[in-house]
Design an enzyme around this catalytic site. Structure first.
Site, PDB file in Angstrom:
ATOM      1  CB  THR A 124     -25.109   1.596 -68.816  1.00 27.77           C
ATOM      2  OG1 THR A 124     -23.791   1.496 -68.297  1.00 27.77           O
ATOM      3  CG2 THR A 124     -25.906   0.384 -68.407  1.00 27.77           C
ATOM      4  CB  CYS A 125     -20.973   4.180 -71.435  1.00 31.84           C
ATOM      5  SG  CYS A 125     -20.146   3.913 -69.847  1.00 31.84           S
ATOM      6  CG  PHE A 126     -21.558   3.919 -75.538  1.00 32.05           C
ATOM      7  CD1 PHE A 126     -20.894   5.123 -75.682  1.00 32.05           C
ATOM      8  CD2 PHE A 126     -20.850   2.828 -75.056  1.00 32.05           C
ATOM      9  CE1 PHE A 126     -19.550   5.240 -75.369  1.00 32.05           C
ATOM     10  CE2 PHE A 126     -19.506   2.938 -74.737  1.00 32.05           C
ATOM     11  CZ  PHE A 126     -18.854   4.138 -74.895  1.00 32.05           C
TER      12      PHE A 126
END
Length: 456
Positions: A396-398
């Site tokens: 989810t960070c990327f």
């Protein structure tokens, strides 16, 4: 009213959208700072455990993400939230979000999840926003919209509305989205426009119809044995609070002769019932985004930059999807993915976005995708297990989606639906693991996979 700024503001809808937005973000860049980044620390695991305790206080502000952030950074100088956008492809975060006890890689996932969590609380358990009358009565337009509660007018409530305004400003500057459903009645005052009778109709169709009916009634409807109208000079606000429209209004009858005065007073009160709350939101917003700049935007411009578009456009997402080495956009399993996404309803599409990106909405348009350097990246699965036994994995960070090479669309759809409907809010899944060991994770939202392979 003779100034150039006034005339530009009055004709804001005629300015080419691309030109206007470019100007806005140029000004935002010039008004950004290198101030220290505020930090919000949230123990979501502890918050979840508290809900199971007998002494849990469901109304206590410290039991919510919004309340914790409010208590930790409400006194931060606004300049700290106007952080300069990094150069190149570096992500832009105004606040450092720390999820204590959760093994998270990168800042992007927690940052977006924070805004998603706050949005859910505001349109759920916190008292600051309430469903608009159309939503309460299930009639008319905008049954999904929320408005500020007129009764939340204490100093502490107004401080929280101001904090909400700051979060809106942060969302606009950094490209993160607050998934709020607010009507034009709320957005217009934020950009310096007055709400109208049409905006009132869009949030309270029953009132609009009733006032129209009173205006059309004959004198006999107010008098004598055939009397139908028994109204007093009072009205009920969106939160069910009843207030007088004049001194001793509860005792003054609405008559044929004074009905226009009554209608005007009702409309004025209802159009401005949340003025104090919206003014506090605007005060907070203007501390992050220059107030004169807001007057260049239409209310839709502001809504789309702060909240994105409620409708998830799969075609728009596909235009901004990239493929890492080892994945062809023409591969069968990639085609199965796009076919599946086109078949899903909006609720499942929002869950997919939350699973893959910790947000429920996409940037408003191509221009906003490019400005925020947003793209979804489809990666190959590194596992040697049977792909049909595996589930998708998300970072989810990327905004990365690891997609096994499923052999048909039905299997992909089954695996994807299971993944996006299973604890997609958790970030406690970024545990390092050997992909060939068939790791079984308890969630999907933070970069996990869930393999039901026989190799376990």
């Amino acid at each position: 009213k003779d100034s150039l700024a006034y005339h530009i503001s009055q004709n804001r809808s005629l300015i080419f959208h691309k030109t206007k937005i470019k100007c806005v973000f140029n000004v935002l860049d010039k008004t950004s700072t290198m101030a220290p980044q505020p930090v919000v620390q949230i123990d979501r695991l502890k918050m979840a455990a508290k809900k199971e305790q007998p002494d849990y206080e469901p109304a206590a502000l410290h039991n919510f993400t919004f309340g914790i952030a409010f208590s930790q950074i409400r006194t931060a100088h606004p300049a700290q939230l106007r952080r300069k956008k990094p150069t190149g492809a570096e992500p832009h975060f105004a606040i450092k979000i720390v999820f204590k006890g959760e093994n998270v890689e990168g800042e992007g996932g927690p940052y977006r999840q924070f805004f998603t969590d706050v949005s859910k609380e505001l349109q759920g358990v916190l008292p600051l926003l309430i469903p608009c009358p159309n939503a309460q009565a299930k009639v008319g337009y905008n049954r999904d919209k929320w408005i500020p509660s007129p009764s939340c007018d204490s100093a502490s409530h107004l401080a929280m509305y101001q904090f909400l305004g700051r979060l809106m400003g942060v969302a606009l500057r950094t490209g993160v989205l607050l998934t709020l459903d607010l009507p034009s009645y709320v957005w217009k005052p934020l950009v310096g426009q007055a709400p109208t009778r049409a905006d009132l109709k869009k949030i309270d169709y029953s009132l609009y119809g009733y006032l129209k009916y009173i205006r059309s009634c004959d004198r006999t409807d107010f008098e004598g044995e055939s009397r139908k109208i028994f109204e007093k000079f009072s009205t009920t606000l969106s939160d069910k609070t009843k207030i007088p429209l004049a001194e001793n209004g509860e005792e003054v009858d609405v008559t044929y002769d004074n009905r226009e005065e009554y209608i005007a007073l009702v409309e004025a009160v209802r159009l401005h019932e949340s003025d104090r709350q919206i003014s506090a939101i605007k005060e907070g917003l203007s501390s992050i985004v220059p107030a004169h700049l807001l007057h260049l935007l239409t209310w839709q411009d502001l809504e789309w930059r702060v909240c994105g578009r409620p409708h998830v456009d799969v075609t728009l997402l596909r235009r901004h999807t990239e493929y890492s080495a080892g994945v062809s956009p023409d591969a069968n399993h990639v085609s199965y993915l796009w076919q599946t996404l086109q078949e899903l309803g909006q609720q499942d599409l929002r869950r997919f976005l939350r699973f893959a990106w910790a947000q429920e909405r996409l940037p408003a348009d191509d221009q906003e995708f490019i400005r925020t350097q947003t793209r979804m990246l489809i990666k190959p699965s590194p596992s040697t297990n049977d792909p049909n036994s595996m589930f998708p994995q998300a970072d989810t960070c990327f905004f990365n989606l690891t997609l096994p090479e499923y052999t048909n669309q039905l299997i992909l759809k089954d695996k994807l639906l299971f993944a996006i409907n299973t604890d997609a809010d958790s970030m406690d899944a970024d545990q390092p693991h050997d992909d060939n060991q068939g790791n079984r994770s308890n969630s999907f939202g933070g970069g996990s996979d869930y393999n039901d392979s026989d190799d376990e």
